[in-house]
Design an enzyme around this catalytic site. Structure first.
Site, PDB file in Angstrom:
ATOM      1  N   ALA A 138       0.820  -1.212   0.000  1.00  0.00           N
ATOM      2  CA  ALA A 138       0.000   0.000   0.000  1.00  0.00           C
ATOM      3  C   ALA A 138       0.853   1.261   0.000  1.00  0.00           C
ATOM      4  CB  ALA A 138      -0.922   0.002   1.214  1.00  0.00           C
ATOM      5  N   GLU A 139       1.971   1.221   0.703  1.00  0.00           N
ATOM      6  CA  GLU A 139       2.803   2.412   0.866  1.00  0.00           C
ATOM      7  C   GLU A 139       3.630   2.744  -0.370  1.00  0.00           C
ATOM      8  OE1 GLU A 139       3.115   4.690   3.141  1.00  0.00           O
ATOM      9  OE2 GLU A 139       1.752   3.881   4.645  1.00  0.00           O
ATOM     10  N   SER A 140       4.372   1.767  -0.869  1.00  0.00           N
ATOM     11  CA  SER A 140       5.339   2.070  -1.933  1.00  0.00           C
ATOM     12  C   SER A 140       5.289   1.131  -3.114  1.00  0.00           C
ATOM     13  CB  SER A 140       6.753   2.021  -1.349  1.00  0.00           C
ATOM     14  OG  SER A 140       7.124   0.671  -1.065  1.00  0.00           O
TER      15      SER A 140
END
Length: 248
Positions: A138-140
Site C-alpha cells: 500500500a505504501e510504496s
C-alpha cells in the site's frame, strides 16, 4: 451478498452491515459480534450493485441467523449462542474481488520481492508477514527508492520522525526500512489490540489523529488507505495459503 443484505434490510431496517472475522472465519452481521473483529460498512439503499463484503470465496451457501443482543433483534451469518435459523442463502463472490469497493487497481500479491527481509522482520517483531506485505504494498508498491510528497521514504514510507525514533541510518535500505516499519507496526498493534483498521489509520494519519477522532479519522485519504490495507491483507492471506472461510 445482495440476497443477504436484502433480507437483513427488509426485516430489520438496518443500513449498516458488519464484516466480522474470528479465527480466520468471516461472517456478516447487523451488529458487531462479541468475540470478533468487526468493520462497519454503510449500504446505500439506492445502490445499483451491493458491495461485496465477503472477499474472494467462490460460491457461499449458508444460513442467516436471528438472535437478541442488547435488547434488539440482530442478524448474523455466524451461529452464536441463542441464535435461531432465519433463512438459507447462496451467494457467488466475484473472482479476484477484494472485500472493498472503490480501490481501483491495487495489483497482485508479491511474495518474492524482499522475501528474506520480510521473513527476518516478521521473526524479529512478531508482526505477521501478511501485515507487513500489505503495508509495504500500500505504501510504496515495494519501491525501495520511493519518496512521497510529504517526505515519507523507502519501502515502508517512513516519515522523518519514525526514521529518527527507530535509529534508521539509511531509509532507502530495504532491510532497514522493513525492519523499522515492522517495529512501528508492532507498537501500533499493541496499542490498538491488533485492530487492523486502527493500526492502518495511525500509520497513515498518526496516533494523534486517531486519538482525536476516537477511531479512523474522517479524512478521505486515510479512509481509502485503511480500506486498501484491509483488501491487501485479505489478498496476502489468500496468497500465503491462509484464506479466510465463511463462518458457520
Amino acid at each position: 451478498m445482495t440476497l443477504l443484505a436484502g433480507a437483513i434490510c427488509a426485516d430489520a431496517q438496518a443500513r449498516t452491515v458488519y464484516r466480522c472475522v474470528r479465527n480466520g472465519t468471516v461472517s456478516l452481521a447487523t451488529a458487531p459480534e462479541p468475540g470478533s473483529k468487526c468493520v462497519a460498512k454503510a449500504i446505500d439503499d439506492n445502490a445499483v450493485v451491493t458491495p461485496n463484503l465477503w472477499g474472494e470465496m467462490g460460491v457461499i451457501s449458508g444460513t442467516l441467523y436471528e438472535r437478541q443482543q442488547d435488547g434488539k433483534t440482530v442478524y448474523s451469518t455466524r451461529r452464536l449462542p441463542g441464535s435461531r435459523a432465519y433463512l438459507k442463502f447462496t451467494v457467488k463472490t466475484p473472482p479476484g474481488s477484494s472485500a472493498h469497493e472503490g480501490l481501483g487497481r491495487i495489483g497482485k500479491p508479491q511474495l518474492k520481492v524482499f522475501a528474506a527481509q520480510f521473513k527476518a522482520a516478521a521473526k524479529a517483531t512478531g508482526v505477521d508477514a501478511a501485515w507487513l506485505r500489505a503495508f509495504a504494498h500500500a505504501e510504496s508498491d515495494f519501491d525501495a527508492g520511493a519518496v512521497s510528497s510529504k517526505g515519507a521514504l523507502g519501502v515502508m514510507q517512513l516519515m522523518p520522525e519514525i526514521v529518527e525514533e527507530y535509529g534508521v541510518k539509511d531509509p532507502f535500505s530495504s532491510a532497514e526500512s522493513i525492519n523499522a516499519g515492522a517495529r512501528h507496526l508492532s507498537q501500533l498493534k499493541r496499542r490498538y489490540k491488533n485492530d487492523l483498521a486502527l493500526v492502518a489509520a495511525a500509520y497513515n494519519a498518526g496516533i494523534g489523529a486517531v486519538t482525536r477522532y476516537g477511531g479512523v479519522p474522517p479524512y478521505a485519504e486515510t479512509q481509502a488507505y485503511v480500506a486498501k490495507v484491509q483488501a491487501l491483507h485479505d489478498r496476502y492471506l489468500v496468497a500465503m495459503g491462509r484464506k479466510e472461510t465463511p463462518a458457520k
